[in-house]
Design a protein around this motif. Structure first.
Motif, PDB file in Angstrom:
ATOM      1  N   GLY A  22       0.782  -1.224   0.000  1.00 27.40           N
ATOM      2  CA  GLY A  22       0.000   0.000   0.000  1.00 27.40           C
ATOM      3  C   GLY A  22       0.813   1.273   0.000  1.00 27.40           C
ATOM      4  O   GLY A  22       0.246   2.368  -0.057  1.00 27.40           O
ATOM      5  N   VAL A  23       2.136   1.169   0.053  1.00 27.13           N
ATOM      6  CA  VAL A  23       3.003   2.350   0.027  1.00 27.13           C
ATOM      7  C   VAL A  23       4.325   1.962  -0.620  1.00 27.13           C
ATOM      8  O   VAL A  23       4.828   0.846  -0.427  1.00 27.13           O
ATOM      9  CB  VAL A  23       3.217   2.916   1.451  1.00 27.13           C
ATOM     10  CG1 VAL A  23       3.924   1.910   2.351  1.00 27.13           C
ATOM     11  CG2 VAL A  23       3.963   4.237   1.403  1.00 27.13           C
ATOM     12  N   LEU A  52       5.062   6.679  -4.790  1.00 31.75           N
ATOM     13  CA  LEU A  52       4.451   6.108  -5.990  1.00 31.75           C
ATOM     14  C   LEU A  52       2.963   5.852  -5.780  1.00 31.75           C
ATOM     15  O   LEU A  52       2.526   5.491  -4.686  1.00 31.75           O
ATOM     16  CB  LEU A  52       5.153   4.786  -6.331  1.00 31.75           C
ATOM     17  CG  LEU A  52       4.878   4.194  -7.708  1.00 31.75           C
ATOM     18  CD1 LEU A  52       5.531   5.044  -8.797  1.00 31.75           C
ATOM     19  CD2 LEU A  52       5.401   2.756  -7.789  1.00 31.75           C
ATOM     20  N   ASP A  53       2.188   6.068  -6.824  1.00 32.63           N
ATOM     21  CA  ASP A  53       0.825   5.560  -6.909  1.00 32.63           C
ATOM     22  C   ASP A  53       0.657   5.030  -8.334  1.00 32.63           C
ATOM     23  O   ASP A  53       1.564   5.141  -9.165  1.00 32.63           O
ATOM     24  CB  ASP A  53      -0.218   6.628  -6.564  1.00 32.63           C
ATOM     25  CG  ASP A  53      -0.110   7.885  -7.414  1.00 32.63           C
ATOM     26  OD1 ASP A  53       0.201   7.777  -8.623  1.00 32.63           O
ATOM     27  OD2 ASP A  53      -0.328   8.992  -6.881  1.00 32.63           O
ATOM     28  N   LYS A 100       1.041   7.642 -11.107  1.00 31.17           N
ATOM     29  CA  LYS A 100       2.431   8.068 -11.273  1.00 31.17           C
ATOM     30  C   LYS A 100       3.260   6.954 -11.916  1.00 31.17           C
ATOM     31  O   LYS A 100       4.144   7.221 -12.752  1.00 31.17           O
ATOM     32  CB  LYS A 100       3.009   8.457  -9.907  1.00 31.17           C
ATOM     33  CG  LYS A 100       4.236   9.350  -9.980  1.00 31.17           C
ATOM     34  CD  LYS A 100       4.659   9.808  -8.592  1.00 31.17           C
ATOM     35  CE  LYS A 100       3.650  10.746  -7.961  1.00 31.17           C
ATOM     36  NZ  LYS A 100       4.105  11.248  -6.643  1.00 31.17           N
ATOM     37  N   ALA A 101       2.986   5.711 -11.537  1.00 27.73           N
ATOM     38  CA  ALA A 101       3.697   4.584 -12.140  1.00 27.73           C
ATOM     39  C   ALA A 101       3.430   4.519 -13.643  1.00 27.73           C
ATOM     40  O   ALA A 101       4.348   4.250 -14.437  1.00 27.73           O
ATOM     41  CB  ALA A 101       3.292   3.284 -11.463  1.00 27.73           C
ATOM     42  N   ASP A 102       2.187   4.770 -14.034  1.00 25.21           N
ATOM     43  CA  ASP A 102       1.869   4.797 -15.468  1.00 25.21           C
ATOM     44  C   ASP A 102       2.676   5.874 -16.171  1.00 25.21           C
ATOM     45  O   ASP A 102       3.227   5.654 -17.265  1.00 25.21           O
ATOM     46  CB  ASP A 102       0.376   5.069 -15.670  1.00 25.21           C
ATOM     47  CG  ASP A 102      -0.496   3.879 -15.307  1.00 25.21           C
ATOM     48  OD1 ASP A 102       0.035   2.758 -15.209  1.00 25.21           O
ATOM     49  OD2 ASP A 102      -1.716   4.091 -15.111  1.00 25.21           O
ATOM     50  N   LEU A 143       7.598  14.367 -13.271  1.00 23.53           N
ATOM     51  CA  LEU A 143       7.403  14.223 -11.826  1.00 23.53           C
ATOM     52  C   LEU A 143       7.450  15.555 -11.093  1.00 23.53           C
ATOM     53  O   LEU A 143       7.442  15.582  -9.863  1.00 23.53           O
ATOM     54  CB  LEU A 143       8.461  13.270 -11.260  1.00 23.53           C
ATOM     55  CG  LEU A 143       8.372  11.831 -11.762  1.00 23.53           C
ATOM     56  CD1 LEU A 143       9.598  11.037 -11.306  1.00 23.53           C
ATOM     57  CD2 LEU A 143       7.094  11.159 -11.278  1.00 23.53           C
ATOM     58  N   ASP A 144       7.509  16.658 -11.841  1.00 24.77           N
ATOM     59  CA  ASP A 144       7.584  17.990 -11.238  1.00 24.77           C
ATOM     60  C   ASP A 144       8.805  18.112 -10.315  1.00 24.77           C
ATOM     61  O   ASP A 144       8.735  18.679  -9.237  1.00 24.77           O
ATOM     62  CB  ASP A 144       6.305  18.299 -10.467  1.00 24.77           C
ATOM     63  CG  ASP A 144       6.202  19.773 -10.053  1.00 24.77           C
ATOM     64  OD1 ASP A 144       6.805  20.621 -10.736  1.00 24.77           O
ATOM     65  OD2 ASP A 144       5.544  20.059  -9.031  1.00 24.77           O
TER      66      ASP A 144
END
Length: 417
Positions: free
Chosen positions: A58-59, A366-367, A370-372, A411-412
């Motif tokens: 989950g993280v 990561l979520d 963001k992974a995509d 990713l800014d």
């Protein structure tokens, strides 16, 4: 303290990933020296591992590739084409992907000031790695900028070689409770360099303001170092109450276990006998360079390289481990072959940080969305293949620099350019 969880920060494999064989004592790196590498596949393999652990835990965090080629280092080496190829390749190294060497981390429950302390590793034994710490520290300073929760130190003096979390383990009842930190060092004089200096470990422990009674310093087996276990995490890994280790991991292993148990009485040692898995096979397959995870269900899973499943002796041991009533209930193979060919398994690719996720700069967490995005950048910009003769070419340098900048933009995190 209830908000404290363990977050694995994996290194995104950089676009200059190559097989230059720069790491003396790293058998896999030496064996694949001069072969073509596949940076795009390497980065996507690492991303897939991150996705898997995000789903399990989950993280999940990540750290970014460092600027390559390192132009200031190349200028200091006065590269003109007449130098040793290893010198020419050093500024291109993507070895920062192995974030187990990024820093040593002491969680807040272990420290006198109640903050999580991080000390970047100086990695002075190898030129291609000694260049990393300034840029690594820039990322750590940014990701863990909340001074109420974190203290990021400068590395230890270069007189003492420090290789970070790859030679550091932590035992605890729960990640958010006070634990015992185990520092593993090597002694010089063998076939290969002993990269972790005892005084570096002791200095880090003092800088992190650890309770001396909850620190243990043990020597890595010279036999293991000479066989290619250039870091302790090639022959041992710890999580919770469990120390999973090869029989030949430590010098005077009985005394090592006694010292650890004296500081942490609940210790559960899962020792793999050399009669079942030889030291050489353990190093070849990186059975111990695995992620030992506590799952939300409470059981433990061992994330191992696919190479473990392909070894008769190693997989036989893993099947027996899963069938036993021990603490490790699952063994999950993952494909990180591009990293493995350069001498880094699942454990090398991650830095463990116990903290409240809300205290971390969210750009480094990561979520799935963001992974995509990361996957799309890698697919579009990472070189598909790098041959040894490509190292040093201006065209490759332009491509590698542009690829990293595309990731930073996505990713800014352009401030790290």
């Amino acid at each position: 303290m209830s908000k404290l969880v363990e977050i694995n920060f994996d290194g995104i494999v950089g676009p200059s990933h190559n097989y230059a064989g720069l790491s003396l004592g790293n058998i896999a790196s030496a064996d694949h020296r001069g072969e073509p590498s596949f940076p795009r596949a390497a980065a996507l393999q690492g991303l897939a591992k991150m996705r898997g652990n995000l789903a399990r835990l989950g993280v999940q965090g990540f750290l970014l590739p460092l600027p390559r080629p390192n132009t200031p280092l190349a200028e200091r080496l006065v590269l003109d084409g007449s130098e040793d190829p290893a010198l020419r390749a050093a500024p291109w190294s993507a070895s920062s992907m192995w974030t187990a060497n990024a820093a040593t981390v002491s969680p807040a429950p272990d420290t006198a000031d109640g903050r999580c302390h991080l000390t970047p590793a100086n990695l002075v034994t190898m030129l291609h790695r000694a260049q990393e710490w300034p840029d690594t520290k820039r990322q750590l300073d940014l990701a863990f900028a909340d001074s109420a929760h974190f203290a990021v130190h400068d590395p230890v003096p270069p007189s003492f070689g420090d290789e970070g979390a790859a030679n550091h383990m932590r035992l605890c009842e729960n990640h958010g409770e006070a634990g015992v930190e185990v520092f593993v060092y090597g002694r010089p004089g063998g076939r290969f360099p002993a990269r972790q200096h005892e005084q570096a470990s002791r200095l880090v422990a003092r800088a992190h303001r650890l309770d001396r009674t909850r620190c243990v310093f043990v020597e890595q087996s010279p036999e293991a170092i000479d066989a290619g276990a250039f870091h302790n995490d090639v022959v041992a890994v710890a999580n919770g109450r469990v120390l999973f280790a090869h029989e030949q991991a430590f010098a005077e292993r009985g005394r090592a276990y006694d010292a650890i148990r004296a500081a942490f009485p609940p210790l559960e040692v899962v020792e793999v006998p050399a009669s079942e898995v030889s030291l050489e096979e353990a190093i070849r397959t990186y059975l111990f360079n695995a992620q030992l995870l506590t799952l939300p269900s409470g059981g433990m899973a061992l994330i191992v390289p696919e190479e473990c499943r392909e070894s008769a002796s190693v997989w036989q041991y893993c099947e027996a481990l899963m069938a036993s009533n021990g603490p490790i209930r699952e063994v999950i193979p993952v494909d990180v072959r591009q990293s493995m060919a350069n001498g880094g398994g699942p454990a090398c690719l991650r830095l463990r940080v116990v903290c409240d996720p809300a205290s971390v700069d969210s750009r480094f967490l990561l979520d799935e969305e963001k992974a995509d995005g990361i996957g799309q950048v890698i697919a579009a910009h990472w070189p598909e293949q790098i041959d040894p003769r490509d190292i040093g070419r201006e065209s490759l340098a332009r491509d590698v620099i542009a690829a990293r900048h595309a990731l930073l933009d996505a990713l800014d995190l352009s401030q790290l350019a």
